[in-house]
Motif scaffolding. Structure first.
Motif: not given
Length: 344
Positions: A315-330
């Motif tokens: 499935p994966g997950k979509m992040f908003a551009i404002s959440e780029l740092a959170e996406a990288h950490t995930a």
């Protein structure tokens, strides 16, 4: 067409929360005649991006840099030599960096047309993870009916697709995972047996489950001791395909990296020759650089298998551009099973 765009620039090494800055920058305009310009709907994250952020990726461009290997979006301009795509096409594409932006360019061979209904997260997974899996299984090796195939990270992005492709070839797949939950995922995708690397020795477990049979093909994203031990367990005519080094730990720590490098071992070609064995390294950047037609073949082939229902994508997950740092950490902490994507 817009003259400027937003892009996420890597401006420093270290923690994701301090490593990126959104800047205005010109829309790419001076690109080769066989390239296309894509208005980016979303871009994907890959572990190489994390490695670049922490300063241990040799292929990364100098900072400030726009990372990004895969994008999905609409073709809004084409070079005069482009014959494979038209303005208005929705495509998924591999990029040679530059994907963390509102617009990106790439060679026409690195893009494949997709339908308007296709889920963007799953399409981004097909671009990098899917193409890598296809290259590993279908282009660099041959798997035969009944082969015993060992897959590290069998419930991960690439490994989950390798597991399915090998199963579709008639192989008996042994999936290595890090938890019972991930093991169930690997089984649901076609692994006959799963081995939890955190609770048992992988190769002792393989010997037991296979009744002492050697490995016909191993697909490895971990590196280090998995290479050294895997080669020792390889059958005559066996193939070992290596496409990563995730077991390195903290790539910023030189005291970890030196023993990790040594843990691969040192090899003479003579044993490979005597047993007709193969050790194959896979770097999709090099494939893209020197065999762009293979990139198109890999993406289009795995997309066709997906549309036919022959493989499933996590499935994966979509992040908003404002959440780029959170996406990288995930991604860095393996918090998401499947592709991580970021939308503008």
């Amino acid at each position: 067409m817009d003259q400027s765009m937003k892009a996420a620039f890597l401006i420093g090494k270290g923690e994701a929360s301090r490593a990126f800055e959104i800047r205005e920058t010109p829309v790419p305009s001076n690109y080769p005649p066989d390239y296309i310009l894509i208005k980016v709907e979303a871009f994907g994250l890959n572990y190489a991006d994390v490695t670049a952020r922490i300063g241990n990726y040799r292929d990364a461009p100098p900072m400030p840099a726009v990372l990004g290997y895969d994008v999905a979006g609409e073709v809004i301009a084409v070079g005069k030599e482009v014959t494979m795509h038209a303005v208005g096409d929705r495509v998924v594409a591999l990029t040679r960096f530059g994907g963390y932006a509102e617009y990106a360019v790439t060679n026409q061979m690195a893009a494949v047309k997709i339908s308007k209904e296709d889920d963007v997260v799953q399409m981004l997974a097909l671009a990098t993870q899917g193409a890598t899996a296809w290259y590993c299984v279908e282009e660099s090796t041959t798997i035969y009916q009944g082969d015993k195939v060992l897959v590290t990270a069998a419930a991960g992005g690439v490994g989950s697709i390798i597991t399915q492709l090998a199963k579709n070839r008639g192989a008996e797949v042994y999936g290595i995972t890090g938890s019972a939950e991930r093991g169930e995922v690997a089984k649901s995708l076609g692994a006959k047996y799963v081995i939890n690397r955190n609770t048992e020795d992988v190769f002792e477990a393989f010997d037991r489950l296979s009744n002492g049979h050697k490995i016909d093909a191993m697909f490895d994203s971990a590196g280090g001791k998995f290479v050294k031990k895997g080669l020792k367990h390889l059958a005559p005519c066996g193939k070992f395909v290596s496409y990563g080094g995730s077991s390195a730990g903290d790539a910023r720590n030189i005291f970890q990296m030196i023993p990790f490098a040594l843990s691969f071992g040192f090899y003479s070609p003579i044993p490979f020759l005597m047993k007709s064995q193969s050790y194959i390294g896979v770097n999709m950047l090099r494939v893209a650089d020197f065999k762009p037609q293979l990139i198109h073949l890999c993406i289009s082939s795995i997309y066709e298998q997906y549309k036919r229902g022959n493989i499933k994508i996590l499935p994966g997950k979509m992040f908003a551009i404002s959440e780029l740092a959170e996406a990288h950490t995930a991604l860095e902490k393996s918090k998401v099973a499947g592709k991580i994507a970021v939308k503008w």
